[in-house]
Design a protein around this motif. Structure first.
Motif, PDB file in Angstrom:
ATOM      1  N   ASP A 126       0.823  -1.208   0.000  1.00 21.98           N
ATOM      2  CA  ASP A 126       0.000   0.000   0.000  1.00 21.98           C
ATOM      3  C   ASP A 126       0.862   1.265   0.000  1.00 21.98           C
ATOM      4  O   ASP A 126       0.371   2.357  -0.282  1.00 21.98           O
ATOM      5  CB  ASP A 126      -0.913   0.029   1.225  1.00 21.98           C
ATOM      6  CG  ASP A 126      -1.994  -1.041   1.145  1.00 21.98           C
ATOM      7  OD1 ASP A 126      -2.408  -1.400   0.020  1.00 21.98           O
ATOM      8  OD2 ASP A 126      -2.421  -1.513   2.217  1.00 21.98           O
ATOM      9  N   LYS A 127       2.141   1.105   0.316  1.00 25.58           N
ATOM     10  CA  LYS A 127       3.045   2.251   0.378  1.00 25.58           C
ATOM     11  C   LYS A 127       4.060   2.283  -0.761  1.00 25.58           C
ATOM     12  O   LYS A 127       4.447   3.361  -1.210  1.00 25.58           O
ATOM     13  CB  LYS A 127       3.806   2.255   1.706  1.00 25.58           C
ATOM     14  CG  LYS A 127       2.941   2.551   2.912  1.00 25.58           C
ATOM     15  CD  LYS A 127       3.756   2.525   4.174  1.00 25.58           C
ATOM     16  CE  LYS A 127       2.968   2.922   5.398  1.00 25.58           C
ATOM     17  NZ  LYS A 127       1.697   2.295   5.576  1.00 25.58           N
ATOM     18  N   PHE A 128       4.493   1.113  -1.234  1.00 28.59           N
ATOM     19  CA  PHE A 128       5.590   1.046  -2.199  1.00 28.59           C
ATOM     20  C   PHE A 128       5.307   0.074  -3.340  1.00 28.59           C
ATOM     21  O   PHE A 128       4.633  -0.940  -3.142  1.00 28.59           O
ATOM     22  CB  PHE A 128       6.885   0.592  -1.507  1.00 28.59           C
ATOM     23  CG  PHE A 128       7.237   1.411  -0.299  1.00 28.59           C
ATOM     24  CD1 PHE A 128       7.750   2.687  -0.434  1.00 28.59           C
ATOM     25  CD2 PHE A 128       7.046   0.905   0.972  1.00 28.59           C
ATOM     26  CE1 PHE A 128       8.067   3.445   0.678  1.00 28.59           C
ATOM     27  CE2 PHE A 128       7.365   1.653   2.097  1.00 28.59           C
ATOM     28  CZ  PHE A 128       7.876   2.927   1.944  1.00 28.59           C
ATOM     29  N   LYS A 129       5.865   0.408  -4.500  1.00 27.18           N
ATOM     30  CA  LYS A 129       5.779  -0.480  -5.653  1.00 27.18           C
ATOM     31  C   LYS A 129       7.203  -0.749  -6.148  1.00 27.18           C
ATOM     32  O   LYS A 129       8.006   0.177  -6.280  1.00 27.18           O
ATOM     33  CB  LYS A 129       4.963   0.150  -6.781  1.00 27.18           C
ATOM     34  CG  LYS A 129       4.874  -0.730  -8.015  1.00 27.18           C
ATOM     35  CD  LYS A 129       4.066  -0.065  -9.102  1.00 27.18           C
ATOM     36  CE  LYS A 129       4.035  -0.959 -10.339  1.00 27.18           C
ATOM     37  NZ  LYS A 129       3.333  -0.300 -11.443  1.00 27.18           N
ATOM     38  N   THR A 141      13.677  -3.093  -7.761  1.00 27.43           N
ATOM     39  CA  THR A 141      13.938  -1.676  -7.537  1.00 27.43           C
ATOM     40  C   THR A 141      12.662  -0.952  -7.143  1.00 27.43           C
ATOM     41  O   THR A 141      11.608  -1.172  -7.745  1.00 27.43           O
ATOM     42  CB  THR A 141      14.514  -1.042  -8.832  1.00 27.43           C
ATOM     43  OG1 THR A 141      15.689  -1.755  -9.205  1.00 27.43           O
ATOM     44  CG2 THR A 141      14.843   0.411  -8.628  1.00 27.43           C
ATOM     45  N   LEU A 142      12.769  -0.080  -6.159  1.00 27.69           N
ATOM     46  CA  LEU A 142      11.648   0.753  -5.753  1.00 27.69           C
ATOM     47  C   LEU A 142      11.354   1.741  -6.879  1.00 27.69           C
ATOM     48  O   LEU A 142      12.227   2.501  -7.286  1.00 27.69           O
ATOM     49  CB  LEU A 142      11.990   1.519  -4.471  1.00 27.69           C
ATOM     50  CG  LEU A 142      10.960   2.507  -3.947  1.00 27.69           C
ATOM     51  CD1 LEU A 142       9.674   1.798  -3.549  1.00 27.69           C
ATOM     52  CD2 LEU A 142      11.534   3.273  -2.767  1.00 27.69           C
ATOM     53  N   ALA A 198      15.753  12.385  -0.993  1.00 23.52           N
ATOM     54  CA  ALA A 198      14.316  12.226  -0.783  1.00 23.52           C
ATOM     55  C   ALA A 198      13.681  11.730  -2.072  1.00 23.52           C
ATOM     56  O   ALA A 198      13.947  12.262  -3.141  1.00 23.52           O
ATOM     57  CB  ALA A 198      13.686  13.548  -0.366  1.00 23.52           C
ATOM     58  N   ILE A 199      12.842  10.701  -1.965  1.00 21.58           N
ATOM     59  CA  ILE A 199      12.208  10.119  -3.139  1.00 21.58           C
ATOM     60  C   ILE A 199      10.705  10.019  -2.913  1.00 21.58           C
ATOM     61  O   ILE A 199      10.247   9.472  -1.922  1.00 21.58           O
ATOM     62  CB  ILE A 199      12.758   8.709  -3.432  1.00 21.58           C
ATOM     63  CG1 ILE A 199      14.259   8.768  -3.685  1.00 21.58           C
ATOM     64  CG2 ILE A 199      12.031   8.076  -4.618  1.00 21.58           C
ATOM     65  CD1 ILE A 199      14.917   7.415  -3.762  1.00 21.58           C
ATOM     66  N   LYS A 200       9.954  10.589  -3.863  1.00 20.54           N
ATOM     67  CA  LYS A 200       8.502  10.427  -3.869  1.00 20.54           C
ATOM     68  C   LYS A 200       8.103   9.463  -4.975  1.00 20.54           C
ATOM     69  O   LYS A 200       7.185   8.684  -4.828  1.00 20.54           O
ATOM     70  CB  LYS A 200       7.806  11.767  -4.099  1.00 20.54           C
ATOM     71  CG  LYS A 200       7.908  12.741  -2.975  1.00 20.54           C
ATOM     72  CD  LYS A 200       7.083  13.956  -3.319  1.00 20.54           C
ATOM     73  CE  LYS A 200       7.247  15.063  -2.332  1.00 20.54           C
ATOM     74  NZ  LYS A 200       6.462  16.238  -2.702  1.00 20.54           N
ATOM     75  N   ALA A 201       8.764   9.547  -6.104  1.00 21.30           N
ATOM     76  CA  ALA A 201       8.502   8.699  -7.273  1.00 21.30           C
ATOM     77  C   ALA A 201       9.786   8.673  -8.092  1.00 21.30           C
ATOM     78  O   ALA A 201      10.693   9.464  -7.842  1.00 21.30           O
ATOM     79  CB  ALA A 201       7.347   9.276  -8.087  1.00 21.30           C
ATOM     80  N   PRO A 202       9.883   7.792  -9.072  1.00 24.32           N
ATOM     81  CA  PRO A 202      11.140   7.672  -9.813  1.00 24.32           C
ATOM     82  C   PRO A 202      11.603   8.972 -10.463  1.00 24.32           C
ATOM     83  O   PRO A 202      12.788   9.202 -10.606  1.00 24.32           O
ATOM     84  CB  PRO A 202      10.859   6.624 -10.880  1.00 24.32           C
ATOM     85  CG  PRO A 202       9.523   6.082 -10.620  1.00 24.32           C
ATOM     86  CD  PRO A 202       8.864   6.889  -9.560  1.00 24.32           C
TER      87      PRO A 202
END
Length: 108
Positions: free
Chosen positions: A48-51, A60-61, A88-92
């Motif tokens: 629900d938090k990460f793909k 790989t996240l 800091a990472i929100k999306a790729p």
């Protein structure tokens, strides 16, 4: 106006140079700003938090859902000041890597 992420997941490595008391203080301060604060390694498998996807045969996240992951690295420490790098990472395609100068004040 950009919405603030609902959660923050900070990597365990960010705490490698901190004692337990300081680690708890950091988490408490972050918890005042974010709805939920986690140590990344404790929640990294939460779908629900990460793909994750396979990239070059490595898991790989690739996406953080309504949250952000951060990693803090002390690059240089001398006397009462330090240079730290925060990833800091929100999306790729939505990440930042700022560098900060930090100084101790009154022993803190």
């Amino acid at each position: 106006m950009e919405l603030q992420p609902s959660f923050l997941a900070i990597t365990e490595d960010s705490f490698s140079e901190l004692d337990v008391t300081t680690k708890e203080w950091v988490l408490t301060k972050l918890d005042e700003k974010y709805e939920e604060v986690y140590v990344f390694e404790e929640v990294k498998d939460d779908e629900d938090k990460f793909k994750y996807e396979s990239v070059n045969e490595k898991e790989t996240l690739v996406r953080v859902f309504d949250g952000m992951t951060i990693d803090v690295e002390v690059e240089h420490y001398e006397g009462n000041s330090a240079t730290i790098k925060v990833s800091a990472i929100k999306a790729p395609v939505d990440g930042v890597i700022p560098t900060y100068e930090a100084s101790y004040k009154d022993g803190e």
